[in-house]
Structure formats: structure tokens, C-alpha cells
Write a protein that holds these residues in place. Sequence first.
Motif, mmCIF file in Angstrom:
data_model
loop_
_atom_site.group_PDB
_atom_site.id
_atom_site.type_symbol
_atom_site.label_atom_id
_atom_site.label_comp_id
_atom_site.label_asym_id
_atom_site.label_seq_id
_atom_site.Cartn_x
_atom_site.Cartn_y
_atom_site.Cartn_z
ATOM 1 N N VAL A 135 88.355 37.526 101.586
ATOM 2 C CA VAL A 135 88.122 36.502 102.218
ATOM 3 C C VAL A 135 89.107 35.171 101.699
ATOM 4 O O VAL A 135 89.523 34.588 102.609
ATOM 5 C CB VAL A 135 86.646 35.935 101.607
ATOM 6 C CG1 VAL A 135 86.501 34.169 101.880
ATOM 7 C CG2 VAL A 135 85.518 36.618 101.942
ATOM 8 N N ALA A 136 89.523 35.116 100.431
ATOM 9 C CA ALA A 136 90.635 34.136 100.106
ATOM 10 C C ALA A 136 91.943 34.300 101.128
ATOM 11 O O ALA A 136 92.512 33.399 101.563
ATOM 12 C CB ALA A 136 90.872 33.977 98.825
ATOM 13 N N ALA A 139 91.797 33.633 104.807
ATOM 14 C CA ALA A 139 91.641 32.281 105.063
ATOM 15 C C ALA A 139 92.980 31.579 104.815
ATOM 16 O O ALA A 139 93.302 30.969 105.682
ATOM 17 C CB ALA A 139 90.526 31.639 103.958
ATOM 18 N N PRO A 176 81.214 36.531 105.521
ATOM 19 C CA PRO A 176 81.846 35.301 104.873
ATOM 20 C C PRO A 176 83.604 35.312 105.187
ATOM 21 O O PRO A 176 83.736 34.171 105.084
ATOM 22 C CB PRO A 176 81.663 35.950 103.144
ATOM 23 C CG PRO A 176 80.449 36.765 103.377
ATOM 24 C CD PRO A 176 80.498 37.392 104.585
ATOM 25 N N ASP A 179 83.389 33.336 108.356
ATOM 26 C CA ASP A 179 83.054 31.944 108.082
ATOM 27 C C ASP A 179 84.612 31.213 107.633
ATOM 28 O O ASP A 179 84.677 30.025 108.039
ATOM 29 C CB ASP A 179 82.093 31.910 107.404
ATOM 30 C CG ASP A 179 80.755 32.427 107.887
ATOM 31 O OD1 ASP A 179 80.483 32.259 109.227
ATOM 32 O OD2 ASP A 179 79.803 32.660 107.287
ATOM 33 N N ALA A 180 84.917 31.769 106.789
ATOM 34 C CA ALA A 180 86.083 31.139 105.957
ATOM 35 C C ALA A 180 87.444 30.968 107.148
ATOM 36 O O ALA A 180 88.062 29.908 106.898
ATOM 37 C CB ALA A 180 86.661 31.956 104.970
#
Length: 386
Positions: A135-136, A139, A176, A179-180
Motif C-alpha cells: 500500500v505505502a 501510493a 486498501p 483506495d490509496a
Amino acid sequence: MATLLTDIGELTTHAPGEPRLQDAAVVIEGDRIAWIGGAADAPAADEAVTLGGRAVLPGWVDAHTHLVFAGDRSAEFEARMAGQAYAAGGIATTVTATRAASEGDLAANLRRLRLEALRQGTTVLETKTGYGLDVAFEAQSARIAAAEADVVTFLGAHIVPEGADPRTYLDLVTGPMLDAVRPWVQFIDVFCERGAFDVEQSREVLQAGVRAGLGLRVHGNQLGHGGGVALAVEMRAASVDHCNALTDHDIDLLAGSDTVATVLPACDLSTRQPLAPARRLWDAGATVAIATNANPGTSYTTSMPYCVATAVLQMGLSIEEAVWSATRGGAVALSLVDHPDAVGMIAVGGRADLQALDAPSVSHLAYRPGVPLTAAVWRAGERVAL
């Protein structure tokens, strides 16, 4: 301020039914094309640029790149050239290097490659995430890409990271992670291929993209016959990219749809895959785009002229077909045709993205392969320093 480009030896506009114009002129006003016609009839302008008989054509639209990355995979390339088969798993090497790099270094590398492409006439560039795979990092990649690229594609479904459970990772991509990245991306993509994601997994990724309001794209039919093309057409994806291994049915599906077949000739040579059947696709009536697939593992080039020359010399396209595919075809693949900033052609009212060659005709792109012919580039009406 109006700028007159005059003494154009040959002008390629891509206006329907319009041949390449001789002894032409173009007026740029602001970021738009204001006038096109014969040099003798050109209106007055604030400044004039005399092009000395050079050919002018739209800026390249590179609709498929992977430029948010760190690291080097030259050893993998060398092994492939010595006979080792390409497999999707090499992506993991770049994932490791990209996660270890600073955001500043990733952004600087992207800017360097964007400028390298621009100096070769690429005025519109798409790029993808896909080397973060959590995720990080995904993004971060999307945010970096959005600062430089014209179009950003979310490719969390590139491969399943080493050690991850496929079901758990797919839930992450479609939940997730999506979304990110959503604030920075316009498309979602999936590598529908053996060693990556199967058809049902790929459909799940695309359906999540639809729910998020994103355009759809598919990496498909690169390593063998599979369901990527059929899925892309079923889901009304904007494009399916690679297209090396196509059946007659696949070609018929593409010809009867609005899904663009994006071919990646530099990648085909680098991976020693059979060249995508661009000639058959054109003859069947499919819409074809040409892109670089610029990435550190399988196609480390930003040169659209190289891809155009390869499409002519080895894929069997005419020079007109190849230039159209690398400009207007790319714009169709990125859904930038019926758009306020429509690109990929030279038309009154359209964005002033164009390039001049140090040659009298676009035929020299294939006639003189490998020779740096880009003499001048204008992007959104501004001349680029080469």
C-alpha cells in the motif's frame, strides 16, 4: 502570442483522408494550433520559425511505460541474450530496488527519463505503478508518477510479491491499495499472464477498477495464448498491451471492439518473443498503438523513433501506419481523443504538440534507423530545449 512555423517540407496532420501536406505552415497560439495551410497563404504572426524543408508531425504519444523504479537489470538482459528465457519473475528484482530507494531518487530518475523521451519527440507519456506492491510504496509511486506523467496507471496487479498469499494480495490490490492510489491515477491495469494473474483474478482486478471509476487496461497475450485479449474486450478495456500470441479469434475480437491493441516492439526484441502481429491487426481493422514499454527489465528504451522503425522494418507496417499508431493510436489507447486536450494529431483547436525532423519526410524514421532525427519539439505550444 502567435508563432508561425513555416517552410515545412512535409506536414503529417492525421486529419481523416488528408495526405501529407507539402510546403506547409502551422500557426501556434498559446497552447493550441490556430491555423494550418500552405506556406504561401500563412497569416502574420508575432514570430516566425523557418524550418528549412523539414518534416513536421504530431508529438509521440507513448501509451505504455513503467518509469517509477530504481535499480538495474542488465545482468538479466545479458542472460536473456545468451539464451535464457524471459519469465515474469524478474520483476521482483526491481521491486526490491524500488522499495530501497528514496522518494527523491525515484522522482529524479522519472524526470530524467521523461526529459530523455521528450527530447526524442514524446510529448505525451503514460506511466504505471507496479514496482512497490504494497500500500505505502504503490501510493508513493502513484504520487511520484502524477507529478511528471500525463496519464498514470495503477498496476498493483503486476505480480504477487514473493512470500505473499495470492488471495490475500488480491484483496489488498482491490481494496486498501486501490483506495490509496486513487487520487493520482486514471487507469487500472493487470498482468494477465502465466506467472502473474489468471483470467478470473484479472477480472476481479478490473471490476474493482470499474467500481472506482477508473479506465481499464490489460497486459495480455505476451508469453503465450491466453485469455487476456478476450477479457479486455469483454470488459471494454481501453487497451490490451503486448499482444504477441494472438489467435485469429483474438484478432477478430479486437477488430470488432473499441479496445486498442498496443504493440511493444522494443520489448519483443529484448525478450526475444515473437513480434506482435501488427500487420494482421491492421489488416483486420483493429486499432493499433505503438509504445516503448520503457522499463528496466525488458525494454530499457524511451525511444519512440526506434519503435516506429522496428514496426516498419520488422512488423510490416507502412511508415504512415506506424507513425499513426505511435501518435493518434496512442491517444486512442489513453482515451485522449475526445478530450479537451486531444493529442496525437495536428488540428486547428487541438493541443500544439508537434515535432520537426532533421529530414524531409517521416519515411526517414525507418529509412535511417537509429539516427537521431529530432530537430525541434513543441509541447502544449512551448518549444523544448533539445
